[in-house]
Design an enzyme around this catalytic site. Sequence first.
Site, PDB file in Angstrom:
ATOM      1  N   ARG A  37      -9.933  -1.231  -1.042  1.00  0.00           N
ATOM      2  CA  ARG A  37      -9.831  -2.670  -0.793  1.00  0.00           C
ATOM      3  C   ARG A  37     -11.044  -3.222  -0.062  1.00  0.00           C
ATOM      4  NH1 ARG A  37      -4.395  -1.571   2.461  1.00  0.00           N
ATOM      5  NH2 ARG A  37      -5.867  -0.033   3.277  1.00  0.00           N
ATOM      6  N   HIS A  69      -8.962   6.977   6.950  1.00  0.00           N
ATOM      7  CA  HIS A  69      -7.693   6.696   6.281  1.00  0.00           C
ATOM      8  C   HIS A  69      -7.002   8.002   5.947  1.00  0.00           C
ATOM      9  CE1 HIS A  69      -4.772   4.932   3.546  1.00  0.00           C
ATOM     10  NE2 HIS A  69      -5.058   3.793   4.147  1.00  0.00           N
ATOM     11  N   ARG A  74      16.516  11.878   5.892  1.00  0.00           N
ATOM     12  CA  ARG A  74      16.885  12.648   7.078  1.00  0.00           C
ATOM     13  C   ARG A  74      16.217  14.015   6.967  1.00  0.00           C
ATOM     14  NH1 ARG A  74      17.828  16.292  10.860  1.00  0.00           N
ATOM     15  NH2 ARG A  74      19.643  15.881  12.176  1.00  0.00           N
ATOM     16  N   HIS A 132      -2.396   1.905  12.698  1.00  0.00           N
ATOM     17  CA  HIS A 132      -1.954   1.240  11.457  1.00  0.00           C
ATOM     18  C   HIS A 132      -2.476  -0.201  11.506  1.00  0.00           C
ATOM     19  CE1 HIS A 132       0.357   0.438   7.962  1.00  0.00           C
ATOM     20  NE2 HIS A 132       1.589   0.486   8.436  1.00  0.00           N
ATOM     21  N   MET A 186     -11.748   2.326  15.631  1.00  0.00           N
ATOM     22  CA  MET A 186     -10.780   1.532  14.867  1.00  0.00           C
ATOM     23  C   MET A 186     -11.437   0.854  13.658  1.00  0.00           C
ATOM     24  SD  MET A 186      -8.046   2.144  16.243  1.00  0.00           S
ATOM     25  CE  MET A 186      -7.831   3.323  17.542  1.00  0.00           C
ATOM     26  N   GLY A 187     -10.688   0.849  12.541  1.00  0.00           N
ATOM     27  CA  GLY A 187     -11.230   0.265  11.322  1.00  0.00           C
ATOM     28  C   GLY A 187     -11.976   1.280  10.470  1.00  0.00           C
ATOM     29  N   ASP A 199      -9.096  -2.861   7.501  1.00  0.00           N
ATOM     30  CA  ASP A 199      -9.072  -3.595   8.765  1.00  0.00           C
ATOM     31  C   ASP A 199     -10.476  -3.901   9.292  1.00  0.00           C
ATOM     32  OD1 ASP A 199      -6.268  -3.768   9.008  1.00  0.00           O
ATOM     33  OD2 ASP A 199      -6.190  -1.665   9.593  1.00  0.00           O
ATOM     34  N   ARG A 212       2.403  -8.498   4.414  1.00  0.00           N
ATOM     35  CA  ARG A 212       3.099  -7.242   4.053  1.00  0.00           C
ATOM     36  C   ARG A 212       4.616  -7.418   3.904  1.00  0.00           C
ATOM     37  NH1 ARG A 212       1.206  -1.885   4.281  1.00  0.00           N
ATOM     38  NH2 ARG A 212      -0.718  -2.786   3.469  1.00  0.00           N
ATOM     39  N   LYS A 234     -10.990   7.284  18.992  1.00  0.00           N
ATOM     40  CA  LYS A 234     -10.913   6.970  17.566  1.00  0.00           C
ATOM     41  C   LYS A 234     -11.594   5.621  17.364  1.00  0.00           C
ATOM     42  CE  LYS A 234      -8.615  10.230  15.376  1.00  0.00           C
ATOM     43  NZ  LYS A 234      -7.201  10.373  15.218  1.00  0.00           N
ATOM     44  N   HIS A 291       0.824  -1.207   0.000  1.00  0.00           N
ATOM     45  CA  HIS A 291       0.000   0.000   0.000  1.00  0.00           C
ATOM     46  C   HIS A 291       0.860   1.260   0.000  1.00  0.00           C
ATOM     47  CE1 HIS A 291      -3.975   2.008   1.290  1.00  0.00           C
ATOM     48  NE2 HIS A 291      -4.082   1.563   0.059  1.00  0.00           N
TER      49      HIS A 291
HETATM   50  N1  CMC Z   1     -12.662   7.685  14.543  1.00  0.00           N
HETATM   51  C1  CMC Z   1     -13.063   8.902  14.962  1.00  0.00           C
HETATM   52  N2  CMC Z   1     -12.694  10.029  14.351  1.00  0.00           N
HETATM   53  C2  CMC Z   1     -11.912   9.921  13.271  1.00  0.00           C
HETATM   54  C3  CMC Z   1     -11.482   8.692  12.774  1.00  0.00           C
HETATM   55  C4  CMC Z   1     -11.880   7.537  13.447  1.00  0.00           C
HETATM   56  N3  CMC Z   1     -11.511   6.331  13.054  1.00  0.00           N
HETATM   57  N4  CMC Z   1     -10.716   8.894  11.677  1.00  0.00           N
HETATM   58  C5  CMC Z   1     -10.659  10.218  11.500  1.00  0.00           C
HETATM   59  N5  CMC Z   1     -11.373  10.827  12.464  1.00  0.00           N
HETATM   60  C6  CMC Z   1     -11.581  12.248  12.609  1.00  0.00           C
HETATM   61  C7  CMC Z   1     -10.360  12.931  13.149  1.00  0.00           C
HETATM   62  O1  CMC Z   1     -10.326  12.883  14.558  1.00  0.00           O
HETATM   63  C8  CMC Z   1     -10.542  14.320  12.606  1.00  0.00           C
HETATM   64  O2  CMC Z   1     -11.496  14.976  13.386  1.00  0.00           O
HETATM   65  P1  CMC Z   1     -11.330  16.505  13.767  1.00  0.00           P
HETATM   66  O3  CMC Z   1     -11.199  17.221  12.462  1.00  0.00           O
HETATM   67  O4  CMC Z   1     -12.561  16.804  14.525  1.00  0.00           O
HETATM   68  O5  CMC Z   1     -10.083  16.565  14.597  1.00  0.00           O
HETATM   69  C9  CMC Z   1     -11.166  14.077  11.255  1.00  0.00           C
HETATM   70  O6  CMC Z   1     -11.803  12.818  11.331  1.00  0.00           O
HETATM   71  C10 CMC Z   1     -10.208  14.051  10.104  1.00  0.00           C
HETATM   72  O7  CMC Z   1      -9.268  13.073  10.299  1.00  0.00           O
HETATM   73  P2  CMC Z   1      -7.896  13.113   9.530  1.00  0.00           P
HETATM   74  O8  CMC Z   1      -7.037  14.126  10.204  1.00  0.00           O
HETATM   75  O9  CMC Z   1      -8.117  13.376   8.078  1.00  0.00           O
HETATM   76  O10 CMC Z   1      -7.355  11.658   9.734  1.00  0.00           O
HETATM   77  P3  CMC Z   1      -5.841  11.267   9.720  1.00  0.00           P
HETATM   78  O11 CMC Z   1      -5.371  11.226   8.332  1.00  0.00           O
HETATM   79  O12 CMC Z   1      -5.030  12.039  10.674  1.00  0.00           O
HETATM   80  O13 CMC Z   1      -5.936   9.805  10.347  1.00  0.00           O
HETATM   81  C11 CMC Z   1      -6.197   7.555  10.643  1.00  0.00           C
HETATM   82  C12 CMC Z   1      -6.074   8.667   9.620  1.00  0.00           C
HETATM   83  C13 CMC Z   1      -6.181   6.205   9.930  1.00  0.00           C
HETATM   84  C14 CMC Z   1      -5.024   7.615  11.624  1.00  0.00           C
HETATM   85  C15 CMC Z   1      -7.529   7.746  11.409  1.00  0.00           C
HETATM   86  O14 CMC Z   1      -8.599   7.701  10.499  1.00  0.00           O
HETATM   87  C16 CMC Z   1      -7.722   6.729  12.506  1.00  0.00           C
HETATM   88  O15 CMC Z   1      -7.185   6.901  13.609  1.00  0.00           O
HETATM   89  N6  CMC Z   1      -8.460   5.614  12.221  1.00  0.00           N
HETATM   90  C17 CMC Z   1      -8.609   4.543  13.187  1.00  0.00           C
HETATM   91  C18 CMC Z   1      -7.435   3.597  13.136  1.00  0.00           C
HETATM   92  C19 CMC Z   1      -7.452   2.717  11.913  1.00  0.00           C
HETATM   93  O16 CMC Z   1      -8.482   2.158  11.551  1.00  0.00           O
HETATM   94  N7  CMC Z   1      -6.292   2.557  11.280  1.00  0.00           N
HETATM   95  C20 CMC Z   1      -6.132   1.723  10.095  1.00  0.00           C
HETATM   96  C21 CMC Z   1      -5.757   2.554   8.910  1.00  0.00           C
HETATM   97  S1  CMC Z   1      -5.895   1.785   7.318  1.00  0.00           S
HETATM   98  C22 CMC Z   1      -5.187   0.256   7.257  1.00  0.00           C
HETATM   99  C23 CMC Z   1      -3.849   0.118   7.923  1.00  0.00           C
HETATM  100  O17 CMC Z   1      -2.930   0.868   7.666  1.00  0.00           O
HETATM  101  O18 CMC Z   1      -3.751  -0.779   8.706  1.00  0.00           O
END
Ligand code: CMC
Length: 380
Positions: A280, A271, A366, A225, A267-268, A322, A347, A265, A190
């Site tokens: 996917r 992105h 760096r 992640h 989970m799942g 996920d 992966r 947050k 990915h």
């Molecule tokens: N639950 C609640 N709020 C969320 C979530 C979530 N899962 N994802 C995004 N938001 C909110 C975030 O808090 C923000 O809110 P605000 O603007 O009020 O602060 C808004 O949506 C925009 O989020 P973003 O800044 O665009 O998201 P990011 O790019 O920083 O984060 C992420 C991406 C994957 C870290 C996040 O969506 C997250 O924590 N998801 C849950 C964990 C998860 O499922 N991870 C797997 C990722 S994909 C497959 C992999 O790599 O394994």
Amino acid sequence: MTETAQQQIHKGLAGVVVDTTRISKVNPETNSLLYRGYPVQELAAQRSFEEVAYLLWYGELPTPEQLAELTAAERAGRALDPVVRKVVDELPTTAHPMDVCRTAASVVGARDSQTEDSSREANLAKALRLWAAMPAVVAYDQRRRRGQDAVEPREDLDYSANFLWMAFGEEAAADVVEAFKVSMILYAEHSFNASTFTARVITSTLADLHSAVTGAIGALKGPLHGGANEAVMHTFEEILAASGGEDLSVRAKSWLDDALANKRKIMGFGHRVYKHGDSRVPTMKASLDKMIEHYGRQDLAELYASLESAMGEAKNIKPNLDYPAGPTYHLMGFDTPTFTPLFVASRITGWTAHIMEQLEANSLIRPLSAYDGPDERHLS
Ligand code: CMC
């Protein structure tokens, strides 16, 4: 004016393009993911995981002869190394399976005669050996936690069927093997996600392939992640344990409202790159549906749909890979903490392809930081 005010900070490297890659293309606009140009959905439907591994490493799908060679090498490298087993046995069963996986990758590296050789030829051989070795580690670790003996690999089974065989000691049904294979293909690669970038950073120092993969496993462990596939199952358990009556959609909504009110947050969901849904998910969801049918677990389908729709209504945030992968592994019989090691097993192919690509045109990674601490001061 502080340095921070003068310099533009790219927090989380969001939106920053750090290098080119020929391995995969994520296009959030068209909601597509291509491995070496091929849509991942087509690969998942029509090809084996072994063919996809070859594609990621070599850039083209294998000829029948090339596939036969790769398959023979993978099957020959499946046995659990007794030294790796001994080290795993020394680890407490309270250790997370990802810690076991990370330790095992490090031990495999320390025992590989080509560790210090980072030529493309040696890296291909090491990548293949590590990829072939990891299922036995993941399967054995789950079995030892259950008080069960290791199951020897079977050379007559393909990668996915053998993985399930070593984990459960019985041959899995064809549709279960197929769903597992689909998950392996979808998890394989990915682009510059956190763990792959970690692998590239480590490689950029000219450290060896196993060091880079070991670091990548550490990065993958986090719930933002790869750890999210495990965390999805914990969410499901919390919803099932929560009050709110028999109606799962009511329970899911009230659990979600409470979680969001507590700034959790979910989970799942969400992105960094995809903002209109993970490319996917439809393929993995179709496999999950088949597993729900296979195991007769309509309750899980209802829970899945309820939380997805509540999250859509509350935040308009869509599921990532996920979300369907976690319950799929649960239905297959894997213990929840083993889900992310399954992601590792897959992966390894993408990480090692990136390690080789990084070395082709290496530049030490760096970045700079803007100093935000105290002004210069002196001891006397
Ligand atoms: N639950 C609640 N709020 C969320 C979530 C979530 N899962 N994802 C995004 N938001 C909110 C975030 O808090 C923000 O809110 P605000 O603007 O009020 O602060 C808004 O949506 C925009 O989020 P973003 O800044 O665009 O998201 P990011 O790019 O920083 O984060 C992420 C991406 C994957 C870290 C996040 O969506 C997250 O924590 N998801 C849950 C964990 C998860 O499922 N991870 C797997 C990722 S994909 C497959 C992999 O790599 O394994």
